[in-house]
Write a protein that holds these residues in place. Sequence first.
Motif, mmCIF file in Angstrom:
data_model
loop_
_atom_site.group_PDB
_atom_site.id
_atom_site.type_symbol
_atom_site.label_atom_id
_atom_site.label_comp_id
_atom_site.label_asym_id
_atom_site.label_seq_id
_atom_site.Cartn_x
_atom_site.Cartn_y
_atom_site.Cartn_z
ATOM 1 N N ALA A 53 0.824 -1.212 0.000
ATOM 2 C CA ALA A 53 0.000 0.000 0.000
ATOM 3 C C ALA A 53 0.857 1.261 0.000
ATOM 4 O O ALA A 53 0.573 2.233 -0.721
ATOM 5 N N LYS A 54 1.906 1.259 0.793
ATOM 6 C CA LYS A 54 2.780 2.429 0.853
ATOM 7 C C LYS A 54 3.438 2.699 -0.501
ATOM 8 O O LYS A 54 3.517 3.840 -0.959
ATOM 9 N N LYS A 55 3.872 1.629 -1.158
ATOM 10 C CA LYS A 55 4.518 1.779 -2.464
ATOM 11 C C LYS A 55 3.547 2.354 -3.492
ATOM 12 O O LYS A 55 3.908 3.230 -4.290
ATOM 13 N N VAL A 56 2.302 1.879 -3.479
ATOM 14 C CA VAL A 56 1.306 2.383 -4.427
ATOM 15 C C VAL A 56 1.072 3.873 -4.201
ATOM 16 O O VAL A 56 1.020 4.661 -5.152
ATOM 17 N N CYS A 57 0.937 4.274 -2.950
ATOM 18 C CA CYS A 57 0.710 5.693 -2.645
ATOM 19 C C CYS A 57 1.883 6.548 -3.102
ATOM 20 O O CYS A 57 1.699 7.645 -3.649
ATOM 21 N N GLU A 58 3.085 6.052 -2.920
ATOM 22 C CA GLU A 58 4.267 6.800 -3.343
ATOM 23 C C GLU A 58 4.337 6.912 -4.861
ATOM 24 O O GLU A 58 4.637 7.986 -5.409
ATOM 25 N N GLU A 59 4.066 5.815 -5.554
ATOM 26 C CA GLU A 59 4.161 5.828 -7.016
ATOM 27 C C GLU A 59 3.068 6.685 -7.647
ATOM 28 O O GLU A 59 3.281 7.292 -8.697
ATOM 29 N N LYS A 60 1.901 6.736 -7.011
ATOM 30 C CA LYS A 60 0.811 7.556 -7.532
ATOM 31 C C LYS A 60 0.936 9.017 -7.094
ATOM 32 O O LYS A 60 0.184 9.874 -7.569
#
Length: 353
Positions: A249-256
């Motif tokens: 989840a953290k990675k998705v938020c960072e990439e978006k």
Amino acid sequence: MSGSQTKKKPQQGADGERRLNMIEAINDALDVMMERDENVVVFGEDAGYFGGVFRCTAGLQEKYGKSRAFDAPISECGIMGVAVGMGAYGLRPVPEIQFADYIYPGYDQIVSEAARLRYRSAGEFTSPITIRSPYGGGIFGGQTHSQSPEALFTHISGVKTVIPSTPHDAKGLLIAAIEDNDPVLFFEPKRIYNGPFEGYYDKPAAAWRSHPDSATPEGYYRIELGKANVVREGEALTVLAYGTMVHVAKKVCEEKGVDAEVIDLRSLVPLDIDTIEASVEKTGKCLIVHEASRTSGFGAELSALVQERCFYHLEAPIERVTGFDTPYPHSLEWAYFPGPVRIGQAIDRLLQE
């Protein structure tokens, strides 16, 4: 090789800090507590001589002897029954269930005996048991080595449920669990034993030793059960996750590039509802992510609590991204996991409200 598995020497990061993967951190916690308290006893299938199927108990029998780190028969009901008796008579047993999928034969002992012993004996006896078990998918273990049964235990009064997401937290939380006078289910997300899976089809994006959360101090420290960790601060929405899904989840938020606040629950029971409530009141939106199947998963309880406590602050319906309501699909496990596509779609829906 003679004797139990020998532990690897911890490595240091470029910053000079002591860095461990999650397996090593769990082993370190057990070592610390066995040295501090002679009543701490570790046992399970292959947990003695062999050091555990994932090597979490490596070297403990060699150091502390066969009476404190030993193998058990393939009988989860027997393992849990023995642990209840040990706890009632003053020991602090740390039984290992080799895979969470195999905990069901011992479920009755946990629910009917361990969870109720303090109450039914009017406090004369307790169950200071810490039940360790690798859980979840990600290692292509198939239907009988990949399940996520945490919600079954969060429903049971008298049992605590803890799931770490980093080596640092795994050590501190496990020490706190062992010191607790009530039974604790300590589920270890095996998908991130050796490194954080931050992507979808990825191998580990980086070894734990290059990750900031792998810094694991020597010796004794504890992390209080029931205290969540805000791993990423934000204003646009709140993301609640635990275990492997924290990293995804953290990675998705960072990439978006989303200004999301990501909270690692760490402990499901007791739950840090105050941290959750404060975050949702700030952001007005809530996304829940977990690997277990959707219906009656722990996300349903989280959704109900957020709705009850934050109704007048919510600006959009609460979203859940979870595993599917199917038997665990061995050949399609990477489609089963909540990943960037489904999490990203949920984030987009929330931000459009």
